[in-house]
Design an enzyme around this catalytic site. Structure first.
Site, PDB file in Angstrom:
ATOM      1  N   LEU A   1       0.851  -1.190   0.000  1.00 47.34           N
ATOM      2  CA  LEU A   1       0.000   0.000   0.000  1.00 47.34           C
ATOM      3  C   LEU A   1       0.885   1.238   0.000  1.00 47.34           C
ATOM      4  CD1 LEU A   1      -2.782  -0.989   2.570  1.00 47.34           C
ATOM      5  CD2 LEU A   1      -3.018  -0.771   0.099  1.00 47.34           C
TER       6      LEU A   1
ATOM      7  N   ASP B   1      14.054  -1.636 -17.449  1.00 48.27           N
ATOM      8  CA  ASP B   1      12.616  -1.608 -17.727  1.00 48.27           C
ATOM      9  C   ASP B   1      12.131  -0.182 -17.987  1.00 48.27           C
ATOM     10  OD1 ASP B   1      10.181  -2.831 -18.180  1.00 48.27           O
ATOM     11  OD2 ASP B   1       9.552  -2.689 -16.087  1.00 48.27           O
TER      12      ASP B   1
END
Length: 426
Positions: free
Chosen positions: A52, A179
């Site tokens: 979270l 990435d």
């Protein structure tokens, strides 16, 4: 690792079921990092992967407001993604390191998120890992899609110059990103002209203690990364390298200019994608003609890809030369690197005018606002939403629809990645 035929399938990729979801902490929860510094949590603002994301501030007597400058990512300690990112942040993203680099290079900012702290937190008999990060705004993938998948040539060249600064920094600190893509490039929360490269879940220490890894193909990790952008080395199962980062960056810039890479029609077939990239590397002219069939080919992209092609696996790139190529591209279109990021597609100098221009004109003739015709159709328009927070999927009350999930806040690779990851070096 999933079967090769499914490496690029967005709907098939799933995180390992053994990982647990983080439980939500109440606003005001205080976390103490490894340096004994206290941080106070605000409202949860996003969820990514199995962690979270909370607004946060340095511990104070007051509550954490909506303008909090930090976010804290929290996940159960037995999960792995955040641990992988922490290795990079703790070694290469401390504020003093970034500040010293900026001073030595005489640049006003560097698009690498700063590491502000991390640690463990015990609650309800459970142990959680957390990391404190800068707060960011929206990601470039949303901008790209909102611009009908085309960026202005000036913008692309400016983004390229910023990426070269970022890559030179992280490469100099023994890491490669592996990435690079629009969804991992986030705008600053406070300055829309600054962009940051985030999500170091696949970051790889290519040169521990200054000793570069040797070239070695490994079928077990073929096609790691995001399939449409990943390097030829990654398709062969070779560990990420500096030339791989630049190759990925080149694919991104070309896609931003023309809208689509030649192999995007078969992303579910990684061998097809790999072979297409091999053919394009062997014949860069034909590659660019396929990307810009009815447009003028940006000469700087040809030169950039030729420089990348000439690099050996362990070679150090000539970042200054690559910058010069992109800066020459700006001169070609009569532009300068004015440090302003303009996303208006009508200024695109890479080819013919965007189809947005006639839409705008037509709307004005009918007395409509241009906003009613641009981007998504009117029937799909939604009420204005709050700013994205670090690209994360927003948490919402049951009465609201959650916003679209973004890739960055997740410590997981984006949906188009294969589940295999490069081995991390400690």
């Amino acid at each position: 690792m999933p079967p090769k035929s499914k490496a690029g399938g967005a709907k098939k990729a799933r995180a390992p079921t053994k990982r647990k979801l983080a439980e939500e902490f109440p606003p005001g929860e205080v976390l103490t990092d490894n340096a004994k510094k206290k941080w106070k949590l605000g409202s949860p603002v996003g969820q990514g992967g199995f962690g979270l994301l909370y607004l946060a501030n340095e511990d104070s007597s007051g509550s954490v407001g909506a303008a909090a400058p930090y976010v804290i990512k929290v996940e159960p300690s037995e999960n792995g993604p955040l641990f992988s990112e922490l290795k990079f942040y703790m070694r290469a993203a401390k504020p003093d390191l970034i500040g010293a680099w900026m001073k030595s290079r005489k640049i006003d900012y560097l698009g690498v998120p700063k590491y502000w702290g991390s640690g463990f937190h015990e609650k309800g008999g459970k142990r959680y890992r957390f990391m404190v990060m800068d707060r960011f705004g929206t990601d470039l993938q949303k901008k790209f899609e909102g611009n009908e998948k085309k960026f202005p040539r000036k913008l692309v060249l400016q983004l390229g110059l910023r990426l070269l600064d970022i890559l030179e920094y992280i490469h100099d600190h023994e890491y490669v990103h592996a990435d690079i893509k629009a969804s991992n490039l986030l705008l600053s929360y406070t300055n829309p002209n600054q962009v940051y490269l985030v999500d170091y879940g696949l970051a790889y220490r290519y040169s521990p203690e200054g000793v570069p890894k040797e070239y070695k193909e490994d079928p077990k990790r073929c096609h790691d990364g995001t399939i449409e952008f990943t390097s030829i080395d990654a398709h062969k199962g070779v560990a990420p390298s500096r030339r791989g980062d630049l190759e990925i960056m080149g694919y991104c810039m070309i896609q931003w200019l023309c809208g689509r890479l030649p192999w995007e029609d078969k992303l579910q077939d990684p061998l097809y994608v790999r072979d297409s990239k091999l053919r394009c590397r062997d014949n860069i002219d034909e590659f660019l003609k396929s990307c810009f069939p009815s447009e003028n080919i940006p000469e700087e992209m040809k030169k950039f890809m030729q420089e990348v092609k000439a690099l050996g696996y362990t070679d150090k790139p000539d970042y200054a030369k690559l910058r010069g190529i992109l800066q020459q591209g700006l001169k070609t279109i009569g532009a300068t690197n004015d440090k302003k990021l303009d996303f208006d597609v009508s200024t695109n100098d890479a080819g013919p005018p965007s189809i947005k221009t006639p839409k705008r004109k037509k709307a004005e003739e009918k007395g409509q606002s241009a906003d009613e015709t641009e981007g998504t159709p009117a029937k799909k328009r939604r009420a204005p939403q709050k700013k994205d927070v670090n690209g994360a999927k927003k948490t919402a009350s049951p009465a609201k629809r959650p916003a679209k999930k973004e890739a960055q806040a997740s410590s997981e690779p984006a949906v188009k990645k294969s589940r295999g990851r490069p081995k991390k070096n400690s």
